[in-house]
Design a protein around this motif. Structure first.
Motif, mmCIF file in Angstrom:
data_model
loop_
_atom_site.group_PDB
_atom_site.id
_atom_site.type_symbol
_atom_site.label_atom_id
_atom_site.label_comp_id
_atom_site.label_asym_id
_atom_site.label_seq_id
_atom_site.Cartn_x
_atom_site.Cartn_y
_atom_site.Cartn_z
ATOM 1 N N ASP A 113 0.920 -1.212 0.148
ATOM 2 C CA ASP A 113 -0.009 0.065 0.035
ATOM 3 C C ASP A 113 0.708 1.341 -0.013
ATOM 4 O OD1 ASP A 113 -1.735 2.208 0.491
ATOM 5 O OD2 ASP A 113 -2.841 1.105 1.935
ATOM 6 N N PRO A 114 0.833 2.137 -1.030
ATOM 7 C CA PRO A 114 1.597 3.317 -0.969
ATOM 8 C C PRO A 114 1.427 4.185 -0.061
ATOM 9 C CG PRO A 114 0.874 2.811 -3.218
ATOM 10 C CD PRO A 114 0.023 1.719 -2.321
ATOM 11 N N GLN A 115 0.269 4.189 0.390
ATOM 12 C CA GLN A 115 -0.336 5.186 1.664
ATOM 13 C C GLN A 115 0.138 4.642 3.305
ATOM 14 O OE1 GLN A 115 -1.482 7.940 0.484
ATOM 15 N NE2 GLN A 115 -1.374 7.015 -1.615
ATOM 16 N N ARG A 116 0.594 3.464 3.219
ATOM 17 C CA ARG A 116 1.005 3.004 4.430
ATOM 18 C C ARG A 116 2.535 2.828 4.403
ATOM 19 N NH1 ARG A 116 -3.282 -1.734 6.103
ATOM 20 N NH2 ARG A 116 -2.073 -1.575 7.952
ATOM 21 N N ASP A 117 3.090 3.338 5.544
ATOM 22 C CA ASP A 117 4.635 2.992 5.838
ATOM 23 C C ASP A 117 4.953 1.799 6.789
ATOM 24 O OD1 ASP A 117 7.486 2.824 6.151
ATOM 25 O OD2 ASP A 117 7.376 4.951 6.531
ATOM 26 N N PRO A 118 5.312 0.782 6.488
ATOM 27 C CA PRO A 118 5.185 -0.515 7.424
ATOM 28 C C PRO A 118 6.627 -0.437 8.099
ATOM 29 C CG PRO A 118 6.141 -0.984 5.243
ATOM 30 C CD PRO A 118 5.801 0.347 5.070
ATOM 31 N N LEU A 119 7.439 0.496 8.061
ATOM 32 C CA LEU A 119 8.785 0.773 8.939
ATOM 33 C C LEU A 119 8.413 0.617 10.256
ATOM 34 C CD1 LEU A 119 11.798 0.289 8.582
ATOM 35 C CD2 LEU A 119 12.054 2.999 7.995
ATOM 36 N N PRO A 120 7.797 1.802 10.987
ATOM 37 C CA PRO A 120 7.650 2.026 12.150
ATOM 38 C C PRO A 120 7.122 1.179 12.795
ATOM 39 C CG PRO A 120 6.958 4.155 10.908
ATOM 40 C CD PRO A 120 6.994 2.896 9.771
ATOM 41 N N ALA A 121 6.155 0.217 12.295
ATOM 42 C CA ALA A 121 5.596 -0.993 12.935
ATOM 43 C C ALA A 121 6.699 -1.932 13.119
ATOM 44 C CB ALA A 121 4.445 -1.731 12.089
ATOM 45 N N THR A 159 5.563 -1.319 -4.968
ATOM 46 C CA THR A 159 5.591 -0.706 -3.581
ATOM 47 C C THR A 159 6.034 -1.787 -2.670
ATOM 48 O OG1 THR A 159 3.899 0.820 -4.030
ATOM 49 C CG2 THR A 159 4.305 0.223 -1.807
ATOM 50 N N LEU A 160 5.630 -3.201 -2.816
ATOM 51 C CA LEU A 160 5.801 -4.278 -2.067
ATOM 52 C C LEU A 160 7.413 -4.546 -2.164
ATOM 53 C CD1 LEU A 160 4.074 -7.627 -1.851
ATOM 54 C CD2 LEU A 160 6.586 -7.710 -2.103
ATOM 55 N N LEU A 161 7.874 -4.547 -3.214
ATOM 56 C CA LEU A 161 9.254 -4.970 -3.469
ATOM 57 C C LEU A 161 10.311 -3.759 -2.804
ATOM 58 C CD1 LEU A 161 9.300 -6.408 -6.988
ATOM 59 C CD2 LEU A 161 9.603 -7.755 -4.732
ATOM 60 N N THR A 162 9.841 -2.571 -3.040
ATOM 61 C CA THR A 162 10.718 -1.613 -2.531
ATOM 62 C C THR A 162 10.550 -1.615 -0.870
ATOM 63 O OG1 THR A 162 10.238 -0.028 -4.359
ATOM 64 C CG2 THR A 162 10.944 1.126 -2.296
ATOM 65 N N ASN A 163 9.430 -1.701 -0.429
ATOM 66 C CA ASN A 163 9.333 -1.650 1.169
ATOM 67 C C ASN A 163 10.015 -3.097 1.711
ATOM 68 O OD1 ASN A 163 8.148 0.509 1.867
ATOM 69 N ND2 ASN A 163 5.954 -0.412 1.057
ATOM 70 N N LEU A 164 10.050 -3.980 0.946
ATOM 71 C CA LEU A 164 10.653 -5.327 1.448
ATOM 72 C C LEU A 164 12.158 -4.823 1.724
ATOM 73 C CD1 LEU A 164 10.600 -8.149 2.214
ATOM 74 C CD2 LEU A 164 10.536 -8.740 -0.182
ATOM 75 N N VAL A 165 12.890 -4.294 0.608
ATOM 76 C CA VAL A 165 14.179 -3.858 0.654
ATOM 77 C C VAL A 165 14.557 -2.969 1.753
ATOM 78 C CG1 VAL A 165 16.111 -2.731 -0.435
ATOM 79 C CG2 VAL A 165 14.801 -4.554 -1.792
ATOM 80 N N ARG A 166 13.620 -2.092 1.918
ATOM 81 C CA ARG A 166 13.489 -1.151 3.198
ATOM 82 C C ARG A 166 13.562 -1.730 4.665
ATOM 83 N NH1 ARG A 166 9.195 2.296 3.573
ATOM 84 N NH2 ARG A 166 10.329 3.588 4.919
ATOM 85 N N LEU A 167 12.846 -2.749 4.536
ATOM 86 C CA LEU A 167 12.598 -3.425 5.894
ATOM 87 C C LEU A 167 13.986 -4.205 6.174
ATOM 88 C CD1 LEU A 167 9.009 -4.289 6.323
ATOM 89 C CD2 LEU A 167 9.912 -2.060 6.641
ATOM 90 N N ARG A 168 14.256 -5.103 5.039
ATOM 91 C CA ARG A 168 15.541 -5.778 5.286
ATOM 92 C C ARG A 168 16.749 -5.034 5.648
ATOM 93 N NH1 ARG A 168 18.702 -7.583 0.660
ATOM 94 N NH2 ARG A 168 18.682 -5.416 0.221
ATOM 95 N N ASP A 169 16.892 -3.733 5.326
ATOM 96 C CA ASP A 169 18.018 -2.819 5.541
ATOM 97 C C ASP A 169 17.621 -2.347 6.822
ATOM 98 O OD1 ASP A 169 18.809 -3.355 2.994
ATOM 99 O OD2 ASP A 169 18.198 -1.424 1.969
ATOM 100 N N ALA A 170 16.748 -2.015 7.274
ATOM 101 C CA ALA A 170 16.264 -1.647 8.668
ATOM 102 C C ALA A 170 16.602 -2.679 9.825
ATOM 103 C CB ALA A 170 14.964 -0.983 8.675
ATOM 104 N N ALA A 171 16.433 -3.791 9.476
ATOM 105 C CA ALA A 171 16.584 -4.766 10.394
ATOM 106 C C ALA A 171 17.871 -5.089 10.244
ATOM 107 C CB ALA A 171 15.915 -6.309 9.807
#
Length: 260
Positions: A46-54, A94-106
């Motif tokens: 979802d482009p309107q939801r940022d999964p990173l804070p959770a 969006t899914l693939l971009t966020n997945l990389v972001r979460l991988r890097d944050a972890a």
């Protein structure tokens, strides 16, 4: 788990262990269990939801307990796993971009993030898995049960992409029941009620070949036993999930000895 000779665990479903990171770490420590990590569903498309804070709030419990693996699923945003959302191109990007972001944050806090192809999520079918493999370099959690139910041969995946397998959930399933789920004759929940999941060695997953392929490719991560079930009543001592988990652990030890 300790009675079965297990020495580590994932965190389990929400509420199984305390929510507070320090309390969660204390419960594991008191029971002599190391923390592997845990399953965290996140809405990635979802482009309107940022999964990173959770995810960042979840990672506090991981680092407090010394857990090294966060197992992400591409949550549909719906309740349960019986309905599926089809993504458009924006959703996939969006899914693939966020997945990389979460991988890097972890990774920034020393935790390995992997994607778990899972029934009822946005990465379920063989085509979904191939799209993730082609679209990013995030590692996978190879769940032998969910892959087979979704139409992917887990052994073939391990052989074709060994470098992408970073974590393993070992399950065995009844292939005929899995086929009924794919045909829409049963919901996933109904199938679990009807015994979709079996102890290792008692279903249709070629666990021996899977282990052989992974070990030959140099896999050195966790093998996590999972025995999904639906409980209507509290089982008697020694029956139900604990009996299945015991059978799976014994089968895995036998295979490990054969393949050593």
């Amino acid at each position: 788990m300790r009675q079965l000779g297990l020495t580590a665990t994932e965190f389990g479903p929400e509420g199984f262990l305390p929510v507070d990171p320090a309390d969660r770490a204390a419960v594991l420590r008191e029971n002599g269990l190391a923390a592997v990590g845990g399953f965290v569903p996140v809405v990635l498309h979802d482009p309107q939801r940022d999964p990173l804070p959770a995810l960042q709030s979840e990672l506090e419990a991981f680092t407090a307990a010394g857990a090294g693996v966060v197992v992400l699923s591409a949550d549909s945003g719906l309740t349960g796993y019986d309905e599926r959302v089809e993504l458009d191109e924006l959703g996939w990007t969006t899914l693939l971009t966020n997945l990389v972001r979460l991988r890097d944050a972890a990774a920034a806090v020393g935790v390995l993030a992997v994607l778990h192809p899972h029934v009822g999520t946005l990465v379920e079918s063989e085509d979904d898995v191939e799209r993730v493999l082609a679209g990013c370099d995030v590692g996978l959690c190879l769940d032998s049960g969910h892959l087979l139910i979704g139409g992917t041969d887990p052994v073939a995946l391990a052989q074709a992409h060994p470098e992408r397998i970073r974590h393993v959930h070992l399950k065995d399933v009844d292939a005929a029941t899995a086929q009924r789920v794919r045909r829409g004759e049963l919901t996933y929940y109904q199938a679990v009620q009807e015994g979709l999941y079996r102890p290792l060695g008692q279903g249709d997953v070629d666990v021996r070949s899977l282990l052989r392929s992974l070990l030959a490719a140099g896999y050195d991560g966790w093998f996590v036993l999972e025995q999904d079930t639906v409980l209507q009543l509290l089982p008697e001592d020694g029956e139900g999930p604990v009996a299945d988990a015991s059978a799976s652990a014994d089968h895995l030890r036998q295979l490990a000895a054969e393949l050593a």
